[in-house]
Write a protein that holds these residues in place. Sequence first.
Motif, mmCIF file in Angstrom:
data_model
loop_
_atom_site.group_PDB
_atom_site.id
_atom_site.type_symbol
_atom_site.label_atom_id
_atom_site.label_comp_id
_atom_site.label_asym_id
_atom_site.label_seq_id
_atom_site.Cartn_x
_atom_site.Cartn_y
_atom_site.Cartn_z
ATOM 1 N N ILE A 15 15.032 2.879 12.362
ATOM 2 C CA ILE A 15 13.469 2.781 12.878
ATOM 3 C C ILE A 15 13.219 4.009 13.339
ATOM 4 C CG2 ILE A 15 11.697 1.669 14.233
ATOM 5 C CD1 ILE A 15 13.116 -0.928 14.108
ATOM 6 N N LYS A 16 12.344 5.013 13.090
ATOM 7 C CA LYS A 16 11.863 6.096 13.477
ATOM 8 C C LYS A 16 10.289 6.442 13.420
ATOM 9 C CE LYS A 16 13.200 7.826 8.953
ATOM 10 N NZ LYS A 16 14.229 8.796 8.086
ATOM 11 N N PRO A 17 9.964 7.570 14.369
ATOM 12 C CA PRO A 17 8.556 7.856 14.324
ATOM 13 C C PRO A 17 8.248 8.449 12.709
ATOM 14 C CG PRO A 17 9.549 8.686 16.176
ATOM 15 C CD PRO A 17 10.824 8.155 15.290
ATOM 16 N N ILE A 18 6.972 8.030 12.383
ATOM 17 C CA ILE A 18 6.683 8.507 11.190
ATOM 18 C C ILE A 18 6.372 10.081 11.011
ATOM 19 C CG2 ILE A 18 4.195 8.665 11.580
ATOM 20 C CD1 ILE A 18 3.380 7.617 8.938
ATOM 21 N N ALA A 19 7.045 10.701 9.767
ATOM 22 C CA ALA A 19 7.088 12.022 9.522
ATOM 23 C C ALA A 19 5.812 12.356 8.413
ATOM 24 C CB ALA A 19 8.250 12.626 9.224
ATOM 25 N N GLU A 20 5.348 13.356 8.569
ATOM 26 C CA GLU A 20 4.216 13.954 7.290
ATOM 27 C C GLU A 20 4.949 13.524 6.068
ATOM 28 O OE1 GLU A 20 0.664 16.757 6.659
ATOM 29 O OE2 GLU A 20 2.496 17.578 7.501
ATOM 30 N N GLU A 21 6.218 13.843 5.727
ATOM 31 C CA GLU A 21 6.644 13.709 4.288
ATOM 32 C C GLU A 21 7.021 12.267 4.064
ATOM 33 O OE1 GLU A 21 10.299 14.462 7.207
ATOM 34 O OE2 GLU A 21 8.140 15.504 6.971
ATOM 35 N N HIS A 22 6.818 11.348 4.956
ATOM 36 C CA HIS A 22 6.967 9.805 4.744
ATOM 37 C C HIS A 22 5.573 9.270 4.160
ATOM 38 C CE1 HIS A 22 9.721 9.767 8.298
ATOM 39 N NE2 HIS A 22 10.516 10.064 6.952
ATOM 40 N N LEU A 23 4.502 10.017 4.562
ATOM 41 C CA LEU A 23 3.253 9.373 4.017
ATOM 42 C C LEU A 23 2.878 8.644 2.932
ATOM 43 C CD1 LEU A 23 0.845 11.551 6.113
ATOM 44 C CD2 LEU A 23 1.430 9.473 6.338
ATOM 45 N N VAL A 24 3.331 9.636 1.695
ATOM 46 C CA VAL A 24 3.102 9.246 0.436
ATOM 47 C C VAL A 24 3.989 7.661 0.255
ATOM 48 C CG1 VAL A 24 3.637 9.709 -1.983
ATOM 49 C CG2 VAL A 24 2.801 11.382 -0.423
ATOM 50 N N ILE A 26 4.949 5.655 2.302
ATOM 51 C CA ILE A 26 4.435 4.541 3.150
ATOM 52 C C ILE A 26 2.983 4.041 2.568
ATOM 53 C CG2 ILE A 26 3.421 3.890 5.351
ATOM 54 C CD1 ILE A 26 5.574 5.846 6.612
ATOM 55 N N ASP A 27 2.214 4.923 2.261
ATOM 56 C CA ASP A 27 1.070 4.420 1.678
ATOM 57 C C ASP A 27 1.271 3.846 0.438
ATOM 58 O OD1 ASP A 27 -0.381 5.755 3.645
ATOM 59 O OD2 ASP A 27 -0.998 7.598 2.466
ATOM 60 N N SER A 28 2.161 4.166 -0.603
ATOM 61 C CA SER A 28 2.348 3.249 -1.737
ATOM 62 C C SER A 28 3.136 1.888 -1.639
ATOM 63 C CB SER A 28 3.011 4.209 -2.753
ATOM 64 O OG SER A 28 4.262 4.336 -2.389
ATOM 65 N N TYR A 29 3.757 1.923 -0.447
ATOM 66 C CA TYR A 29 4.641 0.500 -0.329
ATOM 67 C C TYR A 29 3.945 -0.440 0.784
ATOM 68 C CZ TYR A 29 8.354 -2.667 -0.373
ATOM 69 O OH TYR A 29 9.340 -3.838 -0.577
ATOM 70 N N ILE A 30 3.482 0.310 1.970
ATOM 71 C CA ILE A 30 2.898 -0.794 2.956
ATOM 72 C C ILE A 30 1.501 -0.428 2.845
ATOM 73 C CG2 ILE A 30 3.037 -1.302 5.340
ATOM 74 C CD1 ILE A 30 5.812 -0.040 5.613
ATOM 75 N N ASN A 31 0.901 -0.913 2.006
ATOM 76 C CA ASN A 31 -0.596 -0.853 1.767
ATOM 77 C C ASN A 31 -1.386 -2.060 1.684
ATOM 78 O OD1 ASN A 31 0.177 -1.557 -0.735
ATOM 79 N ND2 ASN A 31 -0.795 -0.057 -1.767
ATOM 80 N N GLN A 32 -0.809 -3.107 2.176
ATOM 81 C CA GLN A 32 -1.492 -4.423 2.171
ATOM 82 C C GLN A 32 -2.061 -4.879 3.151
ATOM 83 O OE1 GLN A 32 2.144 -6.324 1.700
ATOM 84 N NE2 GLN A 32 2.636 -5.791 -0.482
ATOM 85 N N ASP A 33 -2.016 -4.235 4.168
ATOM 86 C CA ASP A 33 -2.684 -4.710 5.530
ATOM 87 C C ASP A 33 -4.125 -3.811 5.773
ATOM 88 O OD1 ASP A 33 -1.193 -2.415 6.024
ATOM 89 O OD2 ASP A 33 -0.867 -2.789 7.992
ATOM 90 N N TRP A 34 -4.901 -4.782 5.418
ATOM 91 C CA TRP A 34 -6.608 -4.412 5.490
ATOM 92 C C TRP A 34 -7.050 -3.477 4.685
ATOM 93 C CZ3 TRP A 34 -8.169 -8.352 8.062
ATOM 94 C CH2 TRP A 34 -7.353 -9.120 9.187
#
Length: 178
Positions: A15-24, A26-34
Motif C-alpha cells: 500500500i502506497k500513495p498514488i504516483a503519476e506513473e500509476h494512473l494508466v 489504475i484507470d484501466s483496472y479500478i474503474n468500476q466505481d461511479w
Amino acid sequence: MILSGLTLIKSKIEIKPIAEEHLVIIDSYINQDWGNLQKHRERFERQKTGELTYLVAWINNMPTGHASLEWQGKSHKALSSIVGRCPNIDDLFVHPDHRSSGIGTLLLQTSEKTANDRNYPQIGLGVSIDNIRARTLYEKLGYKDIGAGDYIDRWKYTERDGSQAWHVETCNYLVKHI
C-alpha cells in the motif's frame, strides 16, 4: 511455521500513495466505481497540493483498492464541529475480485498509521446505514459511532456515458482514537 491464507495474501499486498506513473493502470483496472474516469487523476492532483493522501493497494503490480485520506476532515459542518481535528477516510474501495482478503483492513491500518505519523489523535469515516458489512469491519477495528445521528452524504459523479448524476445515502460517522 504454516502461514494462513490471509497472512500469505497480506504479505503480497503493498500500500502506497498514488504516483503519476500509476494512473494508466489504475484507470484501466479500478474503474468500476461511479464511472468517474478522472477520479484517480483528480485525487493525484489533490495529493500534490497536500490536501489528501490517496493510498492504493497493490498485489503483484496490479491495483486492488484505494482509500482517500482527507487531511482537513469531513466537510459536513455539523460533523466537523463534533470531531474536531480528525482526518477523514473517504472512498475506501476494494476491487470485487479481492474483497474479504484483508485489503480493506490494510488500507484502514495504513491510513491510521499515516495520520498517526502526522500527530493526529484520531481518524474518522462515514458509513452508509445500509452497509452492515463495512460497519462490522470498522467496529471490529475500533471505530466507534460519535453519536451525531444520521446525516446525508451526497456527491456528484460521472456515469460511464458522460452524464452527471447524484448519489445520496444516509450515513453515520465513526471515529477511532489512534
